[in-house]
Scaffold this motif. Structure first.
Motif, PDB file in Angstrom:
ATOM      1  N   LEU A  39       0.928  -1.236  -0.164  1.00  0.00           N
ATOM      2  CA  LEU A  39       0.034   0.102  -0.114  1.00  0.00           C
ATOM      3  C   LEU A  39       0.812   1.194  -0.113  1.00  0.00           C
ATOM      4  O   LEU A  39       0.601   2.239  -0.853  1.00  0.00           O
ATOM      5  N   GLN A  40       2.066   1.351   0.828  1.00  0.00           N
ATOM      6  CA  GLN A  40       2.773   2.477   0.877  1.00  0.00           C
ATOM      7  C   GLN A  40       3.421   2.558  -0.494  1.00  0.00           C
ATOM      8  O   GLN A  40       3.570   3.857  -1.001  1.00  0.00           O
ATOM      9  N   ASN A  41       3.894   1.520  -1.034  1.00  0.00           N
ATOM     10  CA  ASN A  41       4.564   1.658  -2.379  1.00  0.00           C
ATOM     11  C   ASN A  41       3.653   2.194  -3.462  1.00  0.00           C
ATOM     12  O   ASN A  41       4.079   3.210  -4.124  1.00  0.00           O
ATOM     13  N   GLU A  42       2.280   1.608  -3.431  1.00  0.00           N
ATOM     14  CA  GLU A  42       1.349   2.173  -4.274  1.00  0.00           C
ATOM     15  C   GLU A  42       0.952   3.705  -4.121  1.00  0.00           C
ATOM     16  O   GLU A  42       0.799   4.488  -5.126  1.00  0.00           O
ATOM     17  N   ILE A  43       0.637   3.940  -3.080  1.00  0.00           N
ATOM     18  CA  ILE A  43       0.177   5.244  -2.361  1.00  0.00           C
ATOM     19  C   ILE A  43       1.260   6.542  -2.450  1.00  0.00           C
ATOM     20  O   ILE A  43       1.132   7.380  -2.863  1.00  0.00           O
ATOM     21  N   LEU A  44       2.291   6.224  -1.814  1.00  0.00           N
ATOM     22  CA  LEU A  44       3.379   7.163  -1.404  1.00  0.00           C
ATOM     23  C   LEU A  44       4.604   7.042  -2.464  1.00  0.00           C
ATOM     24  O   LEU A  44       5.285   8.049  -2.413  1.00  0.00           O
ATOM     25  N   GLY A  45       4.775   5.807  -2.886  1.00  0.00           N
ATOM     26  CA  GLY A  45       5.942   5.689  -3.631  1.00  0.00           C
ATOM     27  C   GLY A  45       7.236   5.023  -2.987  1.00  0.00           C
ATOM     28  O   GLY A  45       7.334   5.132  -1.612  1.00  0.00           O
ATOM     29  N   ARG A  46       8.090   4.555  -3.724  1.00  0.00           N
ATOM     30  CA  ARG A  46       9.202   3.816  -3.041  1.00  0.00           C
ATOM     31  C   ARG A  46      10.106   4.711  -2.090  1.00  0.00           C
ATOM     32  O   ARG A  46      10.637   4.124  -1.420  1.00  0.00           O
ATOM     33  N   ARG A  47      10.241   6.037  -2.450  1.00  0.00           N
ATOM     34  CA  ARG A  47      11.141   6.563  -1.841  1.00  0.00           C
ATOM     35  C   ARG A  47      10.667   7.586  -0.778  1.00  0.00           C
ATOM     36  O   ARG A  47      11.430   8.214   0.138  1.00  0.00           O
ATOM     37  N   HIS A  48       9.480   7.349  -0.361  1.00  0.00           N
ATOM     38  CA  HIS A  48       8.594   7.864   0.558  1.00  0.00           C
ATOM     39  C   HIS A  48       9.194   7.369   1.952  1.00  0.00           C
ATOM     40  O   HIS A  48       9.406   6.364   2.128  1.00  0.00           O
ATOM     41  N   PRO A  49       9.444   8.151   3.075  1.00  0.00           N
ATOM     42  CA  PRO A  49      10.005   7.831   4.240  1.00  0.00           C
ATOM     43  C   PRO A  49       9.092   6.569   5.028  1.00  0.00           C
ATOM     44  O   PRO A  49       9.759   5.854   5.642  1.00  0.00           O
ATOM     45  N   ASP A  50       7.911   6.909   4.883  1.00  0.00           N
ATOM     46  CA  ASP A  50       7.141   5.852   5.551  1.00  0.00           C
ATOM     47  C   ASP A  50       7.165   4.466   4.695  1.00  0.00           C
ATOM     48  O   ASP A  50       7.018   3.240   5.468  1.00  0.00           O
ATOM     49  N   ARG A  76      19.500  -4.072   2.547  1.00  0.00           N
ATOM     50  CA  ARG A  76      20.242  -3.283   1.642  1.00  0.00           C
ATOM     51  C   ARG A  76      19.785  -2.508   0.806  1.00  0.00           C
ATOM     52  O   ARG A  76      20.149  -1.311   0.837  1.00  0.00           O
ATOM     53  N   GLU A  77      18.408  -2.722   0.663  1.00  0.00           N
ATOM     54  CA  GLU A  77      17.645  -1.720  -0.314  1.00  0.00           C
ATOM     55  C   GLU A  77      17.303  -0.562   0.712  1.00  0.00           C
ATOM     56  O   GLU A  77      17.425   0.549   0.252  1.00  0.00           O
ATOM     57  N   VAL A  78      16.826  -0.774   1.757  1.00  0.00           N
ATOM     58  CA  VAL A  78      16.432   0.260   2.886  1.00  0.00           C
ATOM     59  C   VAL A  78      17.833   1.256   3.115  1.00  0.00           C
ATOM     60  O   VAL A  78      17.947   2.310   3.055  1.00  0.00           O
ATOM     61  N   LEU A  79      18.940   0.385   3.377  1.00  0.00           N
ATOM     62  CA  LEU A  79      20.159   1.432   3.541  1.00  0.00           C
ATOM     63  C   LEU A  79      20.661   2.302   2.295  1.00  0.00           C
ATOM     64  O   LEU A  79      20.996   3.460   2.219  1.00  0.00           O
ATOM     65  N   ALA A  80      20.433   1.478   0.834  1.00  0.00           N
ATOM     66  CA  ALA A  80      20.659   2.287  -0.166  1.00  0.00           C
ATOM     67  C   ALA A  80      19.692   3.820  -0.302  1.00  0.00           C
ATOM     68  O   ALA A  80      20.196   4.814  -0.483  1.00  0.00           O
ATOM     69  N   LEU A  81      18.423   3.282  -0.050  1.00  0.00           N
ATOM     70  CA  LEU A  81      17.393   4.426  -0.067  1.00  0.00           C
ATOM     71  C   LEU A  81      17.739   5.572   1.056  1.00  0.00           C
ATOM     72  O   LEU A  81      17.604   6.719   0.841  1.00  0.00           O
ATOM     73  N   ARG A  82      17.872   5.040   2.337  1.00  0.00           N
ATOM     74  CA  ARG A  82      18.142   6.019   3.238  1.00  0.00           C
ATOM     75  C   ARG A  82      19.643   6.785   3.052  1.00  0.00           C
ATOM     76  O   ARG A  82      19.661   7.929   3.398  1.00  0.00           O
ATOM     77  N   ASN A  83      20.525   6.101   2.443  1.00  0.00           N
ATOM     78  CA  ASN A  83      21.766   7.038   2.214  1.00  0.00           C
ATOM     79  C   ASN A  83      21.461   7.973   1.346  1.00  0.00           C
ATOM     80  O   ASN A  83      22.188   9.233   1.399  1.00  0.00           O
ATOM     81  N   GLU A  84      20.800   7.475   0.110  1.00  0.00           N
ATOM     82  CA  GLU A  84      20.495   8.407  -1.087  1.00  0.00           C
ATOM     83  C   GLU A  84      19.841   9.536  -0.484  1.00  0.00           C
ATOM     84  O   GLU A  84      19.999  10.919  -0.684  1.00  0.00           O
ATOM     85  N   ILE A  85      18.715   9.382   0.330  1.00  0.00           N
ATOM     86  CA  ILE A  85      17.836  10.385   0.550  1.00  0.00           C
ATOM     87  C   ILE A  85      18.214  11.193   1.886  1.00  0.00           C
ATOM     88  O   ILE A  85      18.027  12.402   1.796  1.00  0.00           O
ATOM     89  N   MET A  86      18.789  10.487   2.726  1.00  0.00           N
ATOM     90  CA  MET A  86      18.745  11.309   4.147  1.00  0.00           C
ATOM     91  C   MET A  86      20.231  11.402   4.388  1.00  0.00           C
ATOM     92  O   MET A  86      20.681  12.192   5.125  1.00  0.00           O
ATOM     93  N   GLY A  87      21.225  10.648   3.726  1.00  0.00           N
ATOM     94  CA  GLY A  87      22.591  10.835   4.098  1.00  0.00           C
ATOM     95  C   GLY A  87      23.041   9.747   4.988  1.00  0.00           C
ATOM     96  O   GLY A  87      22.312   9.279   5.899  1.00  0.00           O
ATOM     97  N   GLN A  88      24.523   9.635   5.036  1.00  0.00           N
ATOM     98  CA  GLN A  88      25.006   8.457   5.640  1.00  0.00           C
ATOM     99  C   GLN A  88      24.988   8.829   7.167  1.00  0.00           C
ATOM    100  O   GLN A  88      24.713   8.066   8.053  1.00  0.00           O
ATOM    101  N   ARG A  89      24.922  10.260   7.584  1.00  0.00           N
ATOM    102  CA  ARG A  89      24.961  10.655   8.777  1.00  0.00           C
ATOM    103  C   ARG A  89      23.601  10.737   9.612  1.00  0.00           C
ATOM    104  O   ARG A  89      23.513  11.104  10.899  1.00  0.00           O
ATOM    105  N   HIS A  90      22.496  10.412   8.865  1.00  0.00           N
ATOM    106  CA  HIS A  90      21.339  10.464   9.665  1.00  0.00           C
ATOM    107  C   HIS A  90      21.089   9.341  10.515  1.00  0.00           C
ATOM    108  O   HIS A  90      21.491   8.404  10.156  1.00  0.00           O
ATOM    109  N   PRO A  91      20.610   9.791  11.509  1.00  0.00           N
ATOM    110  CA  PRO A  91      20.298   8.533  12.747  1.00  0.00           C
ATOM    111  C   PRO A  91      19.462   7.250  12.199  1.00  0.00           C
ATOM    112  O   PRO A  91      19.881   6.126  12.394  1.00  0.00           O
ATOM    113  N   HIS A  92      18.613   7.522  11.244  1.00  0.00           N
ATOM    114  CA  HIS A  92      17.927   6.341  10.574  1.00  0.00           C
ATOM    115  C   HIS A  92      18.803   5.591   9.697  1.00  0.00           C
ATOM    116  O   HIS A  92      18.637   4.487   9.698  1.00  0.00           O
TER     117      HIS A  92
END
Length: 191
Positions: A39-50, A76-92
């Motif tokens: 549902l999140q993928n469909e409604i918000l998209g793959r790159r949305h934080p939720d 690994r996919e989560v890590l790649a997305l968070r690195n790309e969107i939030m940066g390596q130094r973000h707590p998430h």
């Protein structure tokens, strides 16, 4: 009233999935997490934080179910997305690295897990500070890895012993002072 696609409904489903996991109902939790992620993928998209959080939580449920290969791929996919969107130094992002290192350890990929946990400790100390609970937890994880690797090698590596001793001393200095919350509330934590 709101419908299955409403954000509040999806949040409730996500919370239910987390509750099911915490109660040990892993099969049902996985099913619910997969539904939330779709549902999140469909409604918000793959790159949305939720959506990324839903993917992270599904990966952790898969780990709990012993589905380590799929959990690793997803984390690994989560890590790649968070690195790309939030940066390596973000707590998430740092937390995701910790989660992935844990799965890698369970898979027997000890060297990669250890290297990643060392990076988690360094980033946590730099970003969150020495006294932050997540930093201390990361330090306990790397100490565990060092201890386990030393046991596997049948000899205690000098740097592992030093790191473990340093970690225990730091925990005592931070948490076991008369004004610490652990001392005040008589809390303890396992190693």
């Amino acid at each position: 009233i709101l419908g299955q696609r409403h954000p509040h409904t999806i949040t409730s489903m996500h919370n239910l999935a987390l509750t099911l996991k915490s109660r040990g109902q892993l099969e049902e939790a996985e099913r619910m997490h997969r539904e939330v992620l779709a549902l999140q993928n469909e409604i918000l998209g793959r790159r949305h934080p939720d959506t990324i959080t839903a993917m992270n939580n599904l990966a952790l449920t898969l780990k709990s179910r012993g589905q380590l290969e799929e959990a690793t791929r997803m984390q690994r996919e989560v890590l790649a997305l968070r690195n790309e969107i939030m940066g390596q130094r973000h707590p998430h992002t740092i937390t995701t690295m910790n989660n992935l290192a844990s799965i890698l350890w369970d898979l027997g990929q000890c060297e990669e897990a250890e290297n990643m946990m060392q990076e988690v400790v360094a980033l946590s100390q730099e970003v969150l500070g020495q006294r932050h609970p997540h930093t201390i937890l990361a330090m306990s994880h790397i100490s565990f890895i060092h201890t386990q690797r030393a046991k596997l090698a049948s000899t205690a590596d000098r740097s592992s012993r030093h790191f473990l001793t340093s970690f225990v001393d730091r925990v005592r200095a931070i948490f076991l002072t008369p004004d610490s919350f652990i001392h005040r509330f008589h809390l303890s934590f396992p190693y």
